[in-house]
Design an enzyme around this catalytic site. Structure first.
Site, mmCIF file in Angstrom:
data_model
loop_
_atom_site.group_PDB
_atom_site.id
_atom_site.type_symbol
_atom_site.label_atom_id
_atom_site.label_comp_id
_atom_site.label_asym_id
_atom_site.label_seq_id
_atom_site.Cartn_x
_atom_site.Cartn_y
_atom_site.Cartn_z
ATOM 1 N N ARG A 124 0.879 -1.168 0.000
ATOM 2 C CA ARG A 124 0.000 0.000 0.000
ATOM 3 C C ARG A 124 0.916 1.216 0.000
ATOM 4 O O ARG A 124 1.737 1.392 0.896
ATOM 5 C CB ARG A 124 -0.904 -0.023 1.233
ATOM 6 C CG ARG A 124 -1.907 1.129 1.312
ATOM 7 C CD ARG A 124 -1.390 2.238 2.190
ATOM 8 N NE ARG A 124 -2.421 3.213 2.528
ATOM 9 C CZ ARG A 124 -2.180 4.363 3.140
ATOM 10 N NH1 ARG A 124 -0.949 4.697 3.475
ATOM 11 N NH2 ARG A 124 -3.169 5.182 3.420
ATOM 12 N N ASP A 176 1.698 4.975 0.394
ATOM 13 C CA ASP A 176 1.129 6.098 1.126
ATOM 14 C C ASP A 176 1.160 7.389 0.307
ATOM 15 O O ASP A 176 2.190 7.737 -0.279
ATOM 16 C CB ASP A 176 1.911 6.294 2.430
ATOM 17 C CG ASP A 176 1.381 7.434 3.267
ATOM 18 O OD1 ASP A 176 0.263 7.306 3.794
ATOM 19 O OD2 ASP A 176 2.080 8.465 3.379
ATOM 20 N N ALA A 177 0.038 8.097 0.293
ATOM 21 C CA ALA A 177 -0.071 9.459 -0.250
ATOM 22 C C ALA A 177 0.769 9.674 -1.507
ATOM 23 O O ALA A 177 1.685 10.502 -1.533
ATOM 24 C CB ALA A 177 0.311 10.474 0.826
ATOM 25 N N VAL A 178 0.430 8.951 -2.560
ATOM 26 C CA VAL A 178 1.240 9.036 -3.776
ATOM 27 C C VAL A 178 1.108 10.387 -4.476
ATOM 28 O O VAL A 178 1.933 10.723 -5.334
ATOM 29 C CB VAL A 178 0.893 7.895 -4.753
ATOM 30 C CG1 VAL A 178 1.209 6.550 -4.130
ATOM 31 C CG2 VAL A 178 -0.558 7.965 -5.200
ATOM 32 N N GLU A 235 -2.610 5.191 -2.362
ATOM 33 C CA GLU A 235 -3.464 6.148 -1.662
ATOM 34 C C GLU A 235 -3.250 7.504 -2.321
ATOM 35 O O GLU A 235 -2.116 7.975 -2.416
ATOM 36 C CB GLU A 235 -3.110 6.248 -0.179
ATOM 37 C CG GLU A 235 -4.010 7.242 0.552
ATOM 38 C CD GLU A 235 -3.391 7.808 1.826
ATOM 39 O OE1 GLU A 235 -4.161 8.334 2.651
ATOM 40 O OE2 GLU A 235 -2.160 7.754 1.981
ATOM 41 N N ASP A 289 -10.710 7.414 -0.847
ATOM 42 C CA ASP A 289 -10.834 8.467 0.165
ATOM 43 C C ASP A 289 -12.234 9.063 0.178
ATOM 44 O O ASP A 289 -12.768 9.397 1.239
ATOM 45 C CB ASP A 289 -9.806 9.574 -0.099
ATOM 46 C CG ASP A 289 -8.435 9.234 0.456
ATOM 47 O OD1 ASP A 289 -8.306 8.183 1.116
ATOM 48 O OD2 ASP A 289 -7.488 10.005 0.233
ATOM 49 N N ASP A 290 -12.830 9.213 -0.999
ATOM 50 C CA ASP A 290 -14.161 9.814 -1.053
ATOM 51 C C ASP A 290 -15.184 8.975 -0.293
ATOM 52 O O ASP A 290 -16.071 9.517 0.378
ATOM 53 C CB ASP A 290 -14.615 9.987 -2.506
ATOM 54 C CG ASP A 290 -14.063 11.269 -3.125
ATOM 55 O OD1 ASP A 290 -13.170 11.881 -2.516
ATOM 56 O OD2 ASP A 290 -14.525 11.644 -4.220
ATOM 57 N N HIS A 315 -14.547 7.000 2.278
ATOM 58 C CA HIS A 315 -14.256 7.206 3.701
ATOM 59 C C HIS A 315 -14.804 8.542 4.178
ATOM 60 O O HIS A 315 -15.487 8.630 5.205
ATOM 61 C CB HIS A 315 -12.750 7.151 3.944
ATOM 62 C CG HIS A 315 -12.351 7.608 5.319
ATOM 63 N ND1 HIS A 315 -12.062 8.933 5.603
ATOM 64 C CD2 HIS A 315 -12.223 6.935 6.484
ATOM 65 C CE1 HIS A 315 -11.767 9.050 6.887
ATOM 66 N NE2 HIS A 315 -11.853 7.854 7.441
ATOM 67 N N HIS A 316 -14.506 9.603 3.425
ATOM 68 C CA HIS A 316 -14.926 10.934 3.855
ATOM 69 C C HIS A 316 -16.451 11.054 3.864
ATOM 70 O O HIS A 316 -17.031 11.656 4.779
ATOM 71 C CB HIS A 316 -14.335 11.997 2.922
ATOM 72 C CG HIS A 316 -12.837 12.021 2.899
ATOM 73 N ND1 HIS A 316 -12.063 11.428 3.871
ATOM 74 C CD2 HIS A 316 -11.963 12.575 2.008
ATOM 75 C CE1 HIS A 316 -10.784 11.611 3.592
ATOM 76 N NE2 HIS A 316 -10.701 12.305 2.468
#
Length: 358
Positions: free
Chosen positions: A242, A244-246, A281, A306-307, A309-310
């Protein structure tokens, strides 16, 4: 025998420190190398650049004394794996459990986590995703401030402890993913910039100067991260990573770092004979991440939503601070489930502009 090597293009001299005994390394282009016949697994070492203090190897496989201590040689081929023939289940339709090693068991170790795998299997979990375990400051932490990116956290159990955990997961039919952080390093013990141009001031991230993926010297920086990814998949038998924050991996090269990484992981997949996956991500809402490379994409296998989740968080909790200001309705949750991105070119009040694409 161990072949020690270090990328330090601007150094005038580099010594290998073996428990206080220093040996001069020889320059080989931008690299410094030295073969030491007497240095086998378990040997502790450090590098001394231009007469400075001894520093850990940027590619250190083990930091048993933490981020400021010497590195230790590891023989990855010596571990007695029992997972021959293992193939991970498909990620699509899988149930992924995000696991923090430091808090998952009373021991807070790889072996402690290994003792609780029956619990995960009983939940119907198919994939265990370990939060970052690269060596970081302190005994416990989230892991997103790692600095020795090749070294599994010593207080969690080091290299063999991590291998035992992955091996046991596979024995129980659980695939294992690892969360890796390539967009920044933590502040404590971050020595990369003292060796070579790993960072660039041309691009900035929330953590400071960006990783150098497209400036002078970036070929070796990209090699550093690609080798790291391949090492986790090959030497530790992880089934995927996974990333992170690509969106903070700023790269204006014709071939983006993520595309290069995906190609190299695909090649490794053929070598090891088992499926490997990359999950990105990103808050860009750009399908290019997972689009096939022959269609102009980077070729990752999946990305975090992310959408979703948010949208779910804002709907359930009522929170509206920060990026949650753009969410809150049940329709947003439905849109994330149906279209993946809620913001697929729509105007975002939080960002003050249109965001994403279909």
């Amino acid at each position: 025998m161990t072949a020690f090597e270090l990328w330090a293009p601007s150094a005038a001299a580099v010594d290998l420190d073996l428990g206080g005994e220093r040996k001069a390394m020889r320059r080989d282009g931008e690299w410094w190398r030295l073969d030491v016949p007497s240095a086998g697994p378990g040997t502790e070492y450090a590098f001394v650049v231009d007469g400075g203090e001894p520093l850990p190897d940027p590619r250190s496989p083990w930091q048993p004394q933490g981020i400021h201590g010497p590195s230790r040689v590891v023989d990855h081929a010596a571990f007695p794996w029992t997972d021959a023939g293992w193939r991970a289940p498909d990620l699509a339709g899988g149930v992924v459990y995000e696991l923090h090693v430091g808090t998952f068991s009373p021991e807070g170790t790889f072996d402690g986590a290994r003792s609780r795998l029956d619990h995960l299997a009983s939940l119907g979990v198919t994939h265990v995703e370990l939060m970052p375990v690269a060596e970081f400051s302190g005994d416990r932490g989230w892991g997103y401030d790692g600095v020795d990116l090749y070294a599994p956290k010593s207080t969690y159990g080091g290299p063999d402890g991590l291998k035992r955990l992955v091996d046991e997961c596979h024995r129980r039919g659980l695939a294992v993913l690892l969360d890796v952080v390539y967009n920044h390093l933590g502040p404590a013990g971050n020595h990369l910039g003292r060796f070579a141009p790993y960072f660039t001031e041309r691009h900035r991230t929330p953590w400071g100067p960006a990783m150098n993926l497209d400036e002078a010297g970036s070929d070796e920086v990209r090699r550093f991260f690609c080798d790291n990814a391949l090492g986790w998949l090959r030497d530790y038998h992880f089934d995927g990573l996974r990333l992170d924050a690509v969106h903070a991996l700023i790269d204006q090269s014709a071939v983006h770092f993520l595309e290069q990484l995906a190609r190299e992981v695909e090649a490794l997949e053929g070598e090891v004979g088992r499926p490997l996956v990359l999950v990105g991500e990103s808050d860009l809402n750009d399908p290019r991440l997972v689009r096939a490379r022959d269609e102009g994409g980077y070729g990752l296998h999946a990305q975090w939503s992310d959408d979703f989740h948010h949208a779910l968080h804002a709907f359930v909790t009522g929170e509206r601070g920060g990026y949650y200001a753009d969410f809150g309705s049940l329709a947003d949750v439905a849109a994330a489930l149906e279209r993946v991105f809620v913001f697929d070119g729509r105007y975002s009040a939080h960002r003050g502009r249109r965001h994403g694409r279909p």
